[in-house]
Design a protein around this motif. Structure first.
Motif, PDB file in Angstrom:
ATOM      1  N   SER A 278       0.861  -1.184   0.000  1.00 42.35           N
ATOM      2  CA  SER A 278       0.000   0.000   0.000  1.00 42.35           C
ATOM      3  C   SER A 278       0.897   1.233   0.000  1.00 42.35           C
ATOM      4  O   SER A 278       2.101   1.143   0.270  1.00 42.35           O
ATOM      5  N   ARG A 279       0.326   2.372  -0.308  1.00 41.20           N
ATOM      6  CA  ARG A 279       1.132   3.589  -0.325  1.00 41.20           C
ATOM      7  C   ARG A 279       1.705   3.886   1.062  1.00 41.20           C
ATOM      8  O   ARG A 279       2.838   4.366   1.191  1.00 41.20           O
ATOM      9  N   LYS A 280       0.925   3.580   2.091  1.00 39.60           N
ATOM     10  CA  LYS A 280       1.404   3.803   3.457  1.00 39.60           C
ATOM     11  C   LYS A 280       2.610   2.921   3.755  1.00 39.60           C
ATOM     12  O   LYS A 280       3.621   3.388   4.307  1.00 39.60           O
ATOM     13  N   ASP A 281       2.523   1.617   3.384  1.00 36.62           N
ATOM     14  CA  ASP A 281       3.644   0.714   3.610  1.00 36.62           C
ATOM     15  C   ASP A 281       4.842   1.094   2.753  1.00 36.62           C
ATOM     16  O   ASP A 281       5.999   0.971   3.186  1.00 36.62           O
ATOM     17  N   LEU A 282       4.580   1.551   1.534  1.00 38.77           N
ATOM     18  CA  LEU A 282       5.676   1.954   0.655  1.00 38.77           C
ATOM     19  C   LEU A 282       6.448   3.124   1.271  1.00 38.77           C
ATOM     20  O   LEU A 282       7.680   3.184   1.198  1.00 38.77           O
ATOM     21  N   LYS A 283       5.716   4.008   1.910  1.00 37.97           N
ATOM     22  CA  LYS A 283       6.367   5.164   2.532  1.00 37.97           C
ATOM     23  C   LYS A 283       7.193   4.749   3.745  1.00 37.97           C
ATOM     24  O   LYS A 283       8.353   5.142   3.884  1.00 37.97           O
ATOM     25  N   THR A 284       6.593   3.946   4.627  1.00 38.34           N
ATOM     26  CA  THR A 284       7.261   3.610   5.890  1.00 38.34           C
ATOM     27  C   THR A 284       8.319   2.516   5.729  1.00 38.34           C
ATOM     28  O   THR A 284       9.392   2.583   6.335  1.00 38.34           O
ATOM     29  N   LEU A 285       8.031   1.499   4.890  1.00 36.03           N
ATOM     30  CA  LEU A 285       8.917   0.349   4.787  1.00 36.03           C
ATOM     31  C   LEU A 285       9.999   0.507   3.719  1.00 36.03           C
ATOM     32  O   LEU A 285      10.999  -0.216   3.747  1.00 36.03           O
ATOM     33  N   VAL A 286       9.802   1.449   2.792  1.00 30.66           N
ATOM     34  CA  VAL A 286      10.777   1.628   1.715  1.00 30.66           C
ATOM     35  C   VAL A 286      11.360   3.032   1.715  1.00 30.66           C
ATOM     36  O   VAL A 286      12.563   3.228   1.909  1.00 30.66           O
ATOM     37  N   MET A 287      10.520   4.039   1.515  1.00 32.32           N
ATOM     38  CA  MET A 287      11.015   5.408   1.377  1.00 32.32           C
ATOM     39  C   MET A 287      11.672   5.932   2.654  1.00 32.32           C
ATOM     40  O   MET A 287      12.675   6.648   2.602  1.00 32.32           O
ATOM     41  N   GLU A 288      11.116   5.587   3.818  1.00 33.48           N
ATOM     42  CA  GLU A 288      11.641   6.083   5.095  1.00 33.48           C
ATOM     43  C   GLU A 288      12.475   5.030   5.821  1.00 33.48           C
ATOM     44  O   GLU A 288      12.897   5.253   6.953  1.00 33.48           O
ATOM     45  N   ASN A 289      12.699   3.905   5.185  1.00 33.02           N
ATOM     46  CA  ASN A 289      13.476   2.820   5.774  1.00 33.02           C
ATOM     47  C   ASN A 289      14.947   3.034   5.424  1.00 33.02           C
ATOM     48  O   ASN A 289      15.409   2.701   4.326  1.00 33.02           O
TER      49      ASN A 289
END
Length: 376
Positions: A278-289
């Motif tokens: 999801s966009r939320k997971d993409l942000k937290t698990l990828v972009m901000e990881n």
């Protein structure tokens, strides 16, 4: 990475080798490097000679005589075997094998479990280095490691033979993918033994095997409809994506005999995330990881793909995907069979995602239509 960039460097014995291909080969070591180069030599005529030369050079650094002979005997590659190396390596292997078998016999005569297990593991390592992963009795890595199991008395010892068996089955899975299930079983056992012993964490080794197992299962039955097949693929790649974004960069780079490299983690993890998160997971698990960003930092084009997707720059996204589809993705022995699934899944995600405005969905679909990719 574009292996078809023909900037070259002289090899001293044979035709020049593309600098890009040389850099690609340098990402791997041991059996993984040889397997990758042989895969390219077998499947891409334009890379055949160069990849075969790199595979031969890698084999000459080890002691896998049988594989080197098979490679040189393949007339497509035009390789001249190094007979001096073959004779020298055979003699050294025969002497070492005799010493190790004598040491194992002495250990069995003394009936000390610790010594017997050490002897079996050492003999298993001997066969592993020579590419003999399967064989009867003490004539293969898997057989030796399986026998070592009967003599292990502590969690640390159990972890050791589990790890060894995991690596053996992972290598055997190159010829028979069903071995990935066995590799996953022993990786799970090793992970449990590591926790019991309070020793080295097995998370990274376990996740890598788990990812390869799920990729094998991505070949869904043809009886499923297109929608059901896509949903199944999305679910499986969700497991793949989560497994890879959780890898610890420092621990991964210290793994012994990895079959995938840092750049592979970035590519496979990034594409799986785009298709299934999801966009939320993409942000937290990828972009901000920050940890996974270290993997992406080793693969700038994949990092750019993820950034274009997240920031809804769809034209740039599909242009870059199209470039990757003809080079890196096409050449990867694990990812290439599923490349169309990745592309269709990313395109479908953007078409139907309700969180996108109608205007964004139209722009995404137009960009995908212009840059339609058909992987070969």
């Amino acid at each position: 990475m574009c292996i078809r960039d023909r900037s070259t460097q002289s090899t001293g014995n044979g035709s020049p080798i593309s600098m890009e291909l040389r850099e690609y080969a340098a990402r791997y070591a041991g059996h993984a490097k040889v397997s990758r180069m042989i895969h390219l030599a077998n499947n891409f005529e334009e890379l055949r000679t160069e990849a075969a030369q790199l595979a031969a050079s890698a084999l000459l650094e080890g002691c896998d005589v049988a594989r080197y002979e098979r490679l040189c005997n393949d007339q497509r590659f035009g390789l001249v075997p190094d007979t001096e190396w073959l004779e020298r390596t055979r003699k050294q292997s025969d002497v070492l094998q005799g010493k190790m078998e004598a040491r194992l016999a002495d250990a069995k005569a003394s009936n000390v479990p610790q010594k017997i297990m050490e002897g079996l593991v050492a003999l298993g390592d001997f066969w592993f280095e020579r590419g003999v992963f399967d064989g009867a009795e003490n004539k293969g890595a898997r057989a030796c490691y399986m026998q070592a199991r009967d003599y292990s008395t502590t969690s640390c010892q159990s972890q050791e033979w589990c790890v060894k068996l995991t690596r053996s089955y992972t290598m055997m899975a190159e010829d028979d993918p069903r071995h990935f299930q066995r590799a996953l079983n022993f990786a799970s056992q090793a992970k449990t033994r590591a926790r019991e012993a309070g020793s080295v964490d097995m998370e990274e080794e376990f996740h890598v095997v788990q990812v390869l197992f799920h990729l094998h299962n991505l070949k869904t039955p043809g009886s499923k409809s297109g929608v059901k097949r896509q949903q199944s693929a999305q679910k499986i790649l969700g497991y793949v994506g989560h497994g890879l974004v959780e890898l610890n960069f420092n621990k991964f780079t210290k793994l012994e005999h990895p079959v995938i490299c840092v750049q592979d983690v970035a590519l496979l993890g990034g594409l799986s995330a785009l298709m299934s998160f999801s966009r939320k997971d993409l942000k937290t698990l990828v972009m901000e990881n920050q940890n996974f960003q270290r993997f992406l930092g080793r693969a700038p084009k994949v990092q750019a793909v993820v950034g274009h997707f997240f920031n809804r720059r769809y034209v740039e996204l599909f242009k870059l995907l199209q470039e990757l589809s003809t080079t890196w993705i096409a050449y990867d022995m694990y990812i290439a069979p599923h490349s169309q699934t990745f592309y269709d899944g990313i395109r479908g995600w953007m078409r139907w995602r309700t969180s996108l405005s109608a205007k964004c969905r139209v722009e995404a679909w137009k960009a995908a239509s212009i840059h339609t990719i058909r992987y070969t």
